[in-house]
Design a protein around this motif. Sequence first.
Motif, PDB file in Angstrom:
ATOM      1  N   THR A   1       0.828  -1.203   0.000  1.00 17.44           N
ATOM      2  CA  THR A   1       0.000   0.000   0.000  1.00 17.44           C
ATOM      3  C   THR A   1       0.861   1.251   0.000  1.00 17.44           C
ATOM      4  O   THR A   1       0.587   2.229  -0.728  1.00 17.44           O
ATOM      5  CB  THR A   1      -0.927  -0.005   1.216  1.00 17.44           C
ATOM      6  OG1 THR A   1      -1.740  -1.184   1.191  1.00 17.44           O
ATOM      7  CG2 THR A   1      -1.823   1.219   1.229  1.00 17.44           C
ATOM      8  N   LYS A   2       1.914   1.244   0.788  1.00  9.30           N
ATOM      9  CA  LYS A   2       2.818   2.399   0.867  1.00  9.30           C
ATOM     10  C   LYS A   2       3.483   2.665  -0.487  1.00  9.30           C
ATOM     11  O   LYS A   2       3.571   3.801  -0.947  1.00  9.30           O
ATOM     12  CB  LYS A   2       3.855   2.148   1.950  1.00  9.30           C
ATOM     13  CG  LYS A   2       4.850   3.283   2.132  1.00  9.30           C
ATOM     14  CD  LYS A   2       5.837   2.945   3.235  1.00  9.30           C
ATOM     15  CE  LYS A   2       6.875   4.064   3.387  1.00  9.30           C
ATOM     16  NZ  LYS A   2       7.864   3.744   4.450  1.00  9.30           N
ATOM     17  N   LEU A   3       3.961   1.584  -1.145  1.00  2.92           N
ATOM     18  CA  LEU A   3       4.624   1.749  -2.441  1.00  2.92           C
ATOM     19  C   LEU A   3       3.649   2.253  -3.507  1.00  2.92           C
ATOM     20  O   LEU A   3       4.004   3.090  -4.344  1.00  2.92           O
ATOM     21  CB  LEU A   3       5.246   0.426  -2.891  1.00  2.92           C
ATOM     22  CG  LEU A   3       6.454  -0.057  -2.077  1.00  2.92           C
ATOM     23  CD1 LEU A   3       6.886  -1.426  -2.563  1.00  2.92           C
ATOM     24  CD2 LEU A   3       7.607   0.939  -2.195  1.00  2.92           C
ATOM     25  N   LEU A   4       2.431   1.756  -3.472  1.00  2.00           N
ATOM     26  CA  LEU A   4       1.446   2.188  -4.467  1.00  2.00           C
ATOM     27  C   LEU A   4       1.055   3.647  -4.261  1.00  2.00           C
ATOM     28  O   LEU A   4       0.853   4.393  -5.235  1.00  2.00           O
ATOM     29  CB  LEU A   4       0.209   1.291  -4.402  1.00  2.00           C
ATOM     30  CG  LEU A   4       0.402  -0.139  -4.919  1.00  2.00           C
ATOM     31  CD1 LEU A   4      -0.783  -1.014  -4.571  1.00  2.00           C
ATOM     32  CD2 LEU A   4       0.611  -0.123  -6.440  1.00  2.00           C
ATOM     33  N   LYS A   5       0.968   4.089  -3.020  1.00  2.00           N
ATOM     34  CA  LYS A   5       0.678   5.498  -2.764  1.00  2.00           C
ATOM     35  C   LYS A   5       1.806   6.385  -3.262  1.00  2.00           C
ATOM     36  O   LYS A   5       1.566   7.469  -3.818  1.00  2.00           O
ATOM     37  CB  LYS A   5       0.442   5.727  -1.278  1.00  2.00           C
ATOM     38  CG  LYS A   5      -0.894   5.234  -0.768  1.00  2.00           C
ATOM     39  CD  LYS A   5      -1.069   5.574   0.707  1.00  2.00           C
ATOM     40  CE  LYS A   5      -2.448   5.164   1.212  1.00  2.00           C
ATOM     41  NZ  LYS A   5      -2.633   5.491   2.651  1.00  2.00           N
ATOM     42  N   GLN A   6       3.044   5.925  -3.073  1.00  2.00           N
ATOM     43  CA  GLN A   6       4.176   6.696  -3.581  1.00  2.00           C
ATOM     44  C   GLN A   6       4.155   6.799  -5.102  1.00  2.00           C
ATOM     45  O   GLN A   6       4.658   7.764  -5.673  1.00  2.00           O
ATOM     46  CB  GLN A   6       5.485   6.059  -3.125  1.00  2.00           C
ATOM     47  CG  GLN A   6       5.728   6.158  -1.629  1.00  2.00           C
ATOM     48  CD  GLN A   6       6.976   5.412  -1.196  1.00  2.00           C
ATOM     49  OE1 GLN A   6       7.616   4.725  -1.995  1.00  2.00           O
ATOM     50  NE2 GLN A   6       7.313   5.532   0.087  1.00  2.00           N
ATOM     51  N   ALA A   7       3.577   5.804  -5.770  1.00  2.00           N
ATOM     52  CA  ALA A   7       3.449   5.820  -7.228  1.00  2.00           C
ATOM     53  C   ALA A   7       2.181   6.525  -7.689  1.00  2.00           C
ATOM     54  O   ALA A   7       1.794   6.399  -8.851  1.00  2.00           O
ATOM     55  CB  ALA A   7       3.476   4.399  -7.768  1.00  2.00           C
ATOM     56  N   ARG A   8       1.511   7.241  -6.768  1.00  2.70           N
ATOM     57  CA  ARG A   8       0.323   8.048  -7.083  1.00  2.70           C
ATOM     58  C   ARG A   8      -0.894   7.190  -7.450  1.00  2.70           C
ATOM     59  O   ARG A   8      -1.676   7.548  -8.329  1.00  2.70           O
ATOM     60  CB  ARG A   8       0.612   9.043  -8.191  1.00  2.70           C
ATOM     61  CG  ARG A   8       1.644  10.097  -7.815  1.00  2.70           C
ATOM     62  CD  ARG A   8       1.773  11.156  -8.903  1.00  2.70           C
ATOM     63  NE  ARG A   8       2.566  12.276  -8.458  1.00  2.70           N
ATOM     64  CZ  ARG A   8       2.137  13.298  -7.723  1.00  2.70           C
ATOM     65  NH1 ARG A   8       0.883  13.295  -7.319  1.00  2.70           N
ATOM     66  NH2 ARG A   8       2.919  14.298  -7.378  1.00  2.70           N
ATOM     67  N   TYR A   9      -1.015   6.068  -6.798  1.00  4.01           N
ATOM     68  CA  TYR A   9      -2.220   5.252  -6.958  1.00  4.01           C
ATOM     69  C   TYR A   9      -3.203   5.594  -5.845  1.00  4.01           C
ATOM     70  O   TYR A   9      -2.802   5.916  -4.713  1.00  4.01           O
ATOM     71  CB  TYR A   9      -1.889   3.764  -6.884  1.00  4.01           C
ATOM     72  CG  TYR A   9      -1.300   3.179  -8.143  1.00  4.01           C
ATOM     73  CD1 TYR A   9      -2.106   2.559  -9.088  1.00  4.01           C
ATOM     74  CD2 TYR A   9       0.065   3.227  -8.388  1.00  4.01           C
ATOM     75  CE1 TYR A   9      -1.568   2.004 -10.243  1.00  4.01           C
ATOM     76  CE2 TYR A   9       0.616   2.684  -9.532  1.00  4.01           C
ATOM     77  CZ  TYR A   9      -0.205   2.072 -10.453  1.00  4.01           C
ATOM     78  OH  TYR A   9       0.337   1.527 -11.593  1.00  4.01           O
ATOM     79  N   ARG A  10      -4.490   5.522  -6.157  1.00  7.10           N
ATOM     80  CA  ARG A  10      -5.519   5.551  -5.118  1.00  7.10           C
ATOM     81  C   ARG A  10      -5.698   4.114  -4.634  1.00  7.10           C
ATOM     82  O   ARG A  10      -5.872   3.204  -5.454  1.00  7.10           O
ATOM     83  CB  ARG A  10      -6.845   6.080  -5.663  1.00  7.10           C
ATOM     84  CG  ARG A  10      -6.773   7.532  -6.103  1.00  7.10           C
ATOM     85  CD  ARG A  10      -8.163   8.119  -6.332  1.00  7.10           C
ATOM     86  NE  ARG A  10      -8.972   7.331  -7.233  1.00  7.10           N
ATOM     87  CZ  ARG A  10     -10.216   6.944  -6.988  1.00  7.10           C
ATOM     88  NH1 ARG A  10     -10.798   7.241  -5.838  1.00  7.10           N
ATOM     89  NH2 ARG A  10     -10.891   6.241  -7.881  1.00  7.10           N
ATOM     90  N   VAL A  11      -5.659   3.905  -3.341  1.00  9.39           N
ATOM     91  CA  VAL A  11      -5.630   2.546  -2.795  1.00  9.39           C
ATOM     92  C   VAL A  11      -6.827   2.316  -1.872  1.00  9.39           C
ATOM     93  O   VAL A  11      -7.412   3.244  -1.319  1.00  9.39           O
ATOM     94  CB  VAL A  11      -4.320   2.285  -2.027  1.00  9.39           C
ATOM     95  CG1 VAL A  11      -3.129   2.409  -2.963  1.00  9.39           C
ATOM     96  CG2 VAL A  11      -4.156   3.233  -0.853  1.00  9.39           C
ATOM     97  N   GLU A  12      -7.149   1.039  -1.753  1.00  6.95           N
ATOM     98  CA  GLU A  12      -8.219   0.614  -0.859  1.00  6.95           C
ATOM     99  C   GLU A  12      -7.894  -0.795  -0.372  1.00  6.95           C
ATOM    100  O   GLU A  12      -7.551  -1.676  -1.178  1.00  6.95           O
ATOM    101  CB  GLU A  12      -9.562   0.635  -1.576  1.00  6.95           C
ATOM    102  CG  GLU A  12     -10.754   0.370  -0.688  1.00  6.95           C
ATOM    103  CD  GLU A  12     -11.047   1.529   0.257  1.00  6.95           C
ATOM    104  OE1 GLU A  12     -11.619   1.285   1.343  1.00  6.95           O
ATOM    105  OE2 GLU A  12     -10.684   2.682  -0.090  1.00  6.95           O
ATOM    106  N   ARG A  13      -7.980  -0.981   0.933  1.00  8.16           N
ATOM    107  CA  ARG A  13      -7.683  -2.297   1.526  1.00  8.16           C
ATOM    108  C   ARG A  13      -8.938  -3.158   1.526  1.00  8.16           C
ATOM    109  O   ARG A  13     -10.027  -2.712   1.857  1.00  8.16           O
ATOM    110  CB  ARG A  13      -7.172  -2.134   2.967  1.00  8.16           C
ATOM    111  CG  ARG A  13      -5.840  -1.432   3.084  1.00  8.16           C
ATOM    112  CD  ARG A  13      -4.688  -2.349   2.735  1.00  8.16           C
ATOM    113  NE  ARG A  13      -4.585  -3.460   3.655  1.00  8.16           N
ATOM    114  CZ  ARG A  13      -3.888  -3.419   4.791  1.00  8.16           C
ATOM    115  NH1 ARG A  13      -3.234  -2.323   5.138  1.00  8.16           N
ATOM    116  NH2 ARG A  13      -3.838  -4.468   5.584  1.00  8.16           N
TER     117      ARG A  13
END
Length: 582
Positions: free
Chosen positions: A175-187
């Motif tokens: 999740t942290k890596l995807l946020k750094q890549a400017r993704y919107r995330v959801e668990r």
Amino acid sequence: MVSTSSSDRDGGVDPLRPADHFDSPEPAPGDGGLSQPKLGFVGWLRFGWRQLTSMRTAILLLLLLAIAAVPGSLVPQRSSDPNGVTQYFTDHPDTAPVLDTFQMFDVYSSAWFSAVYLLLFVSLIGCIIPRTKHHFEAMRARPPRTPVRLGRLAGYTERPLPDGVDAETAVAEATKLLKQARYRVERYELRGEPSVSAERGYLRETGNLVFHTAMLGVLLAVGVGGGFGFAGQRVIVEGQSFVNTLAAFDSFNPGRFFDPTSLAPYKLSLGELDAVYETQNQDALGQPIDFTAHVTVTDRSGAAEEGQVKVNEPLRTHGTDVFLLGNGYAPHIVVRDPEGEIVFDDAVPFLPQDANLTSIGVVKVPDGLEEQLGMVGFFYPTQDVLGSGAYASTYPDLVLPVLTLNVYEGDLGINSGTPTSVYTLDPSGMDQLTGGETGVDSIELKPGEQTELPGGRGTVEFVDDSPDAAPAVPAGSPADRDYEQSVKRFASFDIHHDPTQGWVLVFAILILAGLLASLFVPRRRMWVKVATRRDGTRVIEFAGLARGEDPGLEAAVTALADKLAGPVADAETPQDTAKPTT
């Protein structure tokens, strides 16, 4: 088991039909076998609106708009070339009225062009509004749930979950890596398997909407600019001036909502017009290289500012753009009555007829003589005699300038109240005094020469406008002089005002930015999930999904998996990494 069909027309047995088959009743004649509800008035309106606002219709209307603009480049337009329209009517007296009936000389303000323009405008609005609403809702929505079987998606890969690392830690790092890549995330968590769903690339659709909205803005700006702007033309001879008032224009084309009182008061004076021609390359001898109009702009307070107007380099002043449309020569002609009093004294613009500036012009003397006098003249900057005996110009600059005049006497048609062009003369009803079948040679003059008009009607002089010009001499007098500055030039200016010009530039930049975003920003989704195999081993699954072509998707999934391997390994507990003690 088979049976006879109840609808069998010949009463025979059909072995291909089951026993429980039942034929539908035969449709009544004219029914066509289908029964559909009628749309009604509202239904037809909805159907028409959906067809009009479809993307296919918008593309078709855009194509029609481009096709509708083609006639504007094939025939002269009153808004930009009124003299060309007049000449077209003269050259094509049968075709021009027919074209005028279909508004071919006013293409961009015609009813049919406006209809296509407005339909495209409405179609774009109908496309943009629902797509914007849908896009806004999609941006606010949560990323979709993680699919159960990631192995079916593109770029699928997996990595073993290191011993001692729990699933929540691995998903948290992902999740942290995807946020750094400017993704919107959801668990998410399904059947005890944690996962993270991520998506990005909404800028692609945003760019698409910006592109279409900016295109709509361009259409709106052009329409508003055409309604509140104006375009006017004026011919100015070297040494003369033009004042920006409605009456001073040779031709004026205001927008539908233009207010004449909004004209900014200023004076435009033409000092010199520099023309540069090719002199080295014999294959292109005399071809124009550059034209530069040196002008002075004086505002209401009297403050003067020097400027230049070149081809494709307009002068911006007082909210208007001054374009250089054309140029030519303006022979200075003086007509005197038999007593020597001047009855006409002006530099007359002669319209070029070819690349070597063989030019034709008209001189009208309405007052001062017993009868009105008209003269049709031909000017040759570099006069030469053809094999047929006719004159022609062989070079566009002033090497051997010659002016010939055919003189007519009679009613010029000025006093009738009917508007006439200063560039044409209707000889019908007038007596020709020189040239043609009169038996009298046409008047022929060089700069600085004068001669008698036929029948003792006075004299005509071709003035030499050189700074050091000598007094006029009789026509045909031998002379050895430099004619370089003997004849003044004129410049044809187009003065254009468009209040939305800046907005058109802004929308054009937005169109380019939106197009680039819609072409190069990938729309993709990524999922990372910790799964348990049947043998009890646990792995981290990675997969992606692209909307449209995305050749970099598989590489992005693999890069995420490789990048996650380091942080997950570092997250092992101390008990897992500590050395055993003895």
